[in-house]
Each structure stands twice: as structure tokens, then as C-alpha cells.
Design an enzyme around this catalytic site. Structure first.
Site, PDB file in Angstrom:
ATOM      1  N   GLU A 112       0.798  -1.177   0.087  1.00 18.37           N
ATOM      2  CA  GLU A 112      -0.072  -0.111  -0.045  1.00 18.37           C
ATOM      3  C   GLU A 112       0.786   1.154   0.031  1.00 18.37           C
ATOM      4  OE1 GLU A 112      -2.626  -0.239   3.233  1.00 18.37           O
ATOM      5  OE2 GLU A 112      -3.823  -2.018   2.335  1.00 18.37           O
ATOM      6  N   HIS A 234      -8.835  10.197   4.122  1.00 21.55           N
ATOM      7  CA  HIS A 234      -8.709   9.070   3.257  1.00 21.55           C
ATOM      8  C   HIS A 234      -8.916   9.856   1.710  1.00 21.55           C
ATOM      9  CE1 HIS A 234      -8.837   5.506   0.883  1.00 21.55           C
ATOM     10  NE2 HIS A 234      -8.407   4.851   2.170  1.00 21.55           N
ATOM     11  N   ARG A 280      -0.874   8.951   2.407  1.00 21.95           N
ATOM     12  CA  ARG A 280      -2.302   9.609   2.227  1.00 21.95           C
ATOM     13  C   ARG A 280      -2.339  11.083   2.068  1.00 21.95           C
ATOM     14  NH1 ARG A 280      -5.171   4.933   5.860  1.00 21.95           N
ATOM     15  NH2 ARG A 280      -5.278   3.331   4.336  1.00 21.95           N
ATOM     16  N   HIS A 341     -10.580  10.440   7.891  1.00 23.24           N
ATOM     17  CA  HIS A 341     -10.746   8.842   8.043  1.00 23.24           C
ATOM     18  C   HIS A 341     -10.300   8.521   9.342  1.00 23.24           C
ATOM     19  CE1 HIS A 341     -10.128   4.867   6.634  1.00 23.24           C
ATOM     20  NE2 HIS A 341      -8.785   5.000   6.838  1.00 23.24           N
ATOM     21  N   ARG A 376      -0.579   8.636   9.745  1.00 20.28           N
ATOM     22  CA  ARG A 376      -0.507   7.088   9.989  1.00 20.28           C
ATOM     23  C   ARG A 376      -0.274   6.479   8.698  1.00 20.28           C
ATOM     24  NH1 ARG A 376      -4.489   2.947   9.020  1.00 20.28           N
ATOM     25  NH2 ARG A 376      -5.853   4.502   8.054  1.00 20.28           N
TER      26      ARG A 376
END
Length: 525
Positions: A112, A234, A280, A341, A376
Site C-alpha cells: 500500500e 482518506h 495518504r 478517515h 498514519r
């Protein structure tokens, strides 16, 4: 009604459920769930759990990726502690029977955004749901676990509030939302596992239960709260009038998904050399920039160049949900927008998940362990839930059985029935709208000050309402949301730089030293 247990767990996501199962062999445990055990943010997690499981990967690489995503604000000890305990956490889930996806080499690992290797173990594109469906039946069957569904914690019971010599946590007052009764739940150990505060924003990928309850309760009880300015948006939430809070997993970009403008042009390479695999915060800001610059309602995430069989195997839930809405992702791109998110900050804890208040622990999204820093890294959240819930369990077990004093019942003798419920609905809507407008992906000092002014007005109005009328589910959540919003804005105003998820037009540069934002509350009246 008064109940007593050895451990009270507030919250029924992965952190709460895993702690309950580990403790229940020797302790009587109560689990508080605002709705049912199945209704948690953990069950919505699509991507997976990051851990070093491949011989070509390394602990140091995972730590380095976590620091890079977190803009070097991460706590070194906490980050190493979580990453080094990753394999043990995954092994425990495998022992519980979680059916992680496999390929010809063993467990399938995906990659990811922000990760330098394939290290995300998953169950197709519905990992959180699969974990929850594995653990929840075990909780329901265990004789030492009492599940209080449709209950919401109002406030923690502390020695300070009771006038006792030792200021420690003795449990919580809890509202049964079906009967309206307030239950006194006493316990020498309380674990907050209530999740984050995504519902403080108008658009969010979180379930309706994510209202910052644990963070607000711990703050009112005197615990430090840190890094609340770092709200992860997000980058790819499905944009469709009939789709509520449905996110398109990070793994779609990890497996080759490309972000495009309505005319089909890619735009991420112009924003970051990592393109779609950037962290992100970078991707969310890039989408926000393109949408505002061009007046777009959304952008598009395109993975239609992959074989249909591949998409069906790896993203069955995303494929099915999009098809329900008339979007065939094997042939067409997915309309997406950023949405609130993940709450990277929260209640300050140590490596044993202990807060500043003896007897009170926090794990999962409600906590601030230092792992996430300013942003994160994808799929580190469920890992943190597992590692720190286990840390809390070990600390509780090491203390043996403790007793607590007699606790007073909830006093509702001086309140009446609310005369205007519409006040709650209006305040809820106003709070979420101005937080979205003023405290979103891109911030300015003026916008933050406007938000702070409105929060002060709302706080006074809500506290007056809380003092005079019987508590309700909506009032408790609104009271907690406005406290959480205040903490977010206060932290954001203190950070005079742009780092990670906090981007300020007034302070666009990065300061030479990364420092956490820590808020302390004086309990003197």
C-alpha cells in the site's frame, strides 16, 4: 443499577475485543458497545494489517516507512515496539482462525501507499470485517465476558470526582439507550477502545459511532491529549449520492490504480515522484488541490486496465458495491473524493497502554502512542490495536485482582426531560459543517480562529443543555464531539508549521525539529 467487574472495556472494535478475549480466562470482563459488537470502525477496515512477514522485508524498513509517512514526528520507542511485535500479533489472529488470503507462496501480502515492500496481510478487501466475524462469536460465547450492547459511556468515575484520596479510575457511568437507565459500572481497570472522531467532520469514511467519546471522557478526567491536529483524510472515498462513507481501499492504488481527471489525464506524477503510491496526506492534498483548482466535484480512480478476474479476486466487495451503484470498475474509473478517515492523535499513553490516570488504559484510535506521528502509514492501525491491547492486558494481569470502593449512583434528581431536541440536531449539523469548512485538509489561522469562536459558543450551549436535561445518546455524542473539535483546533493553532496531515497556508514550511503537540487540562474549578 450497579454492576461490578474486574475489567471494563469501553468499545467493541479490534482493540476492545482482542483485550476481552485475552483477559477473560482469568478476569470477569464487561464490554460496552454503543450499538452491537459488529458496529465498529475496525469492521470497516478494508486494506489489511501491516507486519514484517516476508524474509525480503525487515523491521528496520517498516520502521523507516512509518517515520517517513509520519514526517519524523513518530516516537521511536513506540514505533519499534509495535513493529517488532507485529508477527506475534498476526500469529494470534491466525490462531483465532482469521482466514487471511493465500496464494501459491503462502499468505498473500499486498503493498500500500508509503510502504517499501509487500507487508500487508489481508482477507481480500474486507480484512476488518473478517477479523470481527472471527472474534465476535468467541466473545458472545465466553462465560466471563458480559456484553452490554446499546450502551454508551457518559463519563469516567474517578477518585477525584468522588473526593477520595487517590485519583484513579473506578469505571464509568453508562446509559442504556433502550431503557434510558444510567448504569454504574465499577471496575479497578478500565480500557478505552472507543475509536476515533471522524464524525466531527461532515464527510467521513467512519461509522456513525466514531464521535470521539473516549478522548473526550479521558480529557475531562484529566488525561493529557496529543497531536489532535493530525486528522487523516482518506484520499479515495466513493463519490455517489447513494454511497454513505464507503472508502475505496488504499490497496487499489497499491495494485496499480491510477488517479485521473475527468478527461482521463493523470495528475499525481506532477505532485509527487511516488505518484499514486505517495502517503495518504500527499494524495489527499493533491486531489483537494485539483478539485478546487478546476471546480470539480470529484476525481477518478482507474483500475480498469487490470483483468476482471484479478479485480474479482482482490477487491470483491468494492467491485460488488460499485456494481450496485452502476459503476463497473472492470470497465470504468471510480469517482472519488477525500473524506475524514483517521484520528492520529488522542489520549497520551505509555508502552503499557497506561494513561495519566491510574487504572485507565487506552488502545487503538482513541490513543496517541506516538506510532503514527504526523500521519498514519496505511494498515498500521489494526496492528497498533492488537499490540497495545495486548500491552494493556499484560499490565492488568501483572497487578492481580484489585478492589474498588462503593460507587454512588448517577444523580438525575435535578434534571428534567428536554423541551427542544431540535437544539441537538442543529448544533450537530453546525459543528460538522464548520469543521469541514475551516479545519479541513488545508488550513489558515483565520479559519481556525473562526472555528474556535463557534466551538466556544456551542460548548456553552451544550453544557447548559447537559446540566438541565436528562442525558440521551445524541446529547452524549454531541457533548463529546464538541470537546474533540476544540482539542483539534487548539492543537492546530499551536503548530506553526506544515507537517504531515497538518497543512497551513500561514506556516507552509517545516520546522527543523519535530515536536508533538501535548495539551494538559487543569482540573481546578
Amino acid at each position: 443499577m450497579a454492576l461490578r467487574f474486574d475489567v471494563l472495556i469501553i468499545g467493541s472494535g479490534l482493540a476492545g475485543q482482542s483485550a476481552a478475549l485475552r483477559l477473560a480466562e482469568t478476569h470477569r470482563v464487561a464490554v460496552i458497545s454503543k450499538r452491537t459488537l459488529e458496529d465498529s470502525a475496525s469492521s470497516w477496515a478494508q486494506g489489511g494489517i501491516a507486519a514484517v512477514l516476508d524474509s525480503r522485508d525487515s523491521i528496520e524498513a517498516h520502521i523507516r516507512d512509518t517515520f517517513t509517512a509520519g514526517a519524523d514526528l513518530n516516537d521511536a520507542k513506540a514505533t519499534r515496539f509495535v513493529v517488532e511485535n507485529g508477527r506475534v500479533a498476526i500469529d494470534w489472529l491466525i490462531e483465532q482462525g482469521v482466514p487471511f488470503s493465500r496464494d501459491e507462496k503462502g499468505y498473500h501480502l499486498t503493498r500500500e501507499g508509503g510502504h517499501s515492500a509487500r507487508r500487508v496481510i489481508h482477507v481480500a478487501d474486507a480484512t476488518g470485517l473478517a477479523v470481527q466475524e472471527t472474534l465476535t462469536p468467541k466473545l458472545r460465547r465466553h462465560p466471563n465476558i458480559t456484553i452490554l450492547e446499546n450502551h454508551i459511556a457518559i463519563d469516567l468515575i474517578t477518585g477525584g470526582k468522588l473526593g477520595l484520596g487517590e485519583n484513579r479510575c473506578y469505571g464509568a457511568y453508562v446509559l442504556n439507550t433502550e431503557s434510558g437507565e444510567v448504569v454504574t459500572v465499577g471496575a479497578p481497570h478500565t480500557l478505552i477502545a472507543t475509536g476515533g472522531a471522524g464524525k466531527v467532520y461532515l464527510y467521513t469514511t467512519n461509522p456513525d459511532t466514531s464521535t470521539g467519546d473516549g478522548i473526550a471522557m479521558a480529557w475531562r478526567a484529566g488525561c493529557r491529549v496529543a497531536n489532535m491536529e493530525f486528522i487523516q483524510f482518506h484520499p479515495t472515498c466513493l463519490y455517489h449520492p447513494q454511497a454513505k462513507s464507503f472508502l475505496i481501499s488504499e490497496a487499489v492504488r497499491g495494485e496499480g490504480g491510477l488517479l485521473r481527471l475527468p478527461d482521463g489525464t493523470r495528475f499525481m506524477p506532477a505532485h509527487d515522484p511516488r505518484a499514486e503510491l505517495a502517503p495518504r496526506d500527499v494524495v489527499a492534498r493533491a486531489i483537494d488541490f485539483e478539485m478546487k483548482k478546476r471546480g470539480l466535484d470529484c476525481v477518478y480512480l482507474d483500475i480498469s486496465h487490470k483483468p476482471a478476474a484479478f479485480l474479482s479476486e482482490h477487491f470483491p466487495n468494492i467491485l460488488a458495491r460499485c456494481l450496485e451503484l452502476g459503476i463497473d470498475i472492470t470497465r470504468a474509473p471510480i469517482p472519488v473524493v477525500p473524506a475524514a478517515h483517521y484520528t492520529c492523535g488522542g489520549i497520551v499513553t505509555d508502552l503499557h497502554a497506561r494513561t495519566d490516570l491510574p487504572g485507565l488504559y487506552a488502545a487503538g484510535e482513541a490513543s496517541c502512542t506516538g506510532l503514527h506521528g504526523a500521519n498514519r502509514l496505511a494498515s498500521n492501525s489494526l496492528l497498533e490495536c492488537l499490540v497495545f491491547s495486548q500491552a494493556a492486558v499484560q499490565d492488568i494481569l501483572a497487578q492481580g485482582k484489585l478492589s474498588i470502593p462503593a460507587l454512588p449512583a448517577w444523580d438525575a434528581s435535578r434534571v428534567g426531560d428536554p423541551d427542544e431536541e431540535i437544539v441537538i440536531a442543529h448544533n450537530w449539523d453546525e459543528l460538522r459543517r464548520f469543521m469541514w469548512d475551516y479545519v479541513g485538509i488545508v488550513r489558515t489561522t483565520k479559519r481556525l480562529q473562526r472555528a474556535q469562536h463557534r466551538i466556544r459558543l456551542l460548548k456553552n450551549e451544550i453544557e447548559e443543555f447537559y446540566s438541565n436535561f436528562r442525558v440521551s445518546h445524541d446529547l452524549i455524542e454531541l457533548r463529546n464531539l464538541v470537546v474533540t473539535a476544540d482539542l483539534i483546533v487548539r492543537c492546530a493553532l499551536r503548530r506553526h508549521e506544515s507537517r504531515g496531515l497538518h497543512y497551513s497556508r500561514d506556516y507552509p514550511d517545516l520546522l527543523p525539529q519535530a515536536r508533538p503537540t501535548i495539551l494538559r487540562r487543569s482540573l481546578r474549578r
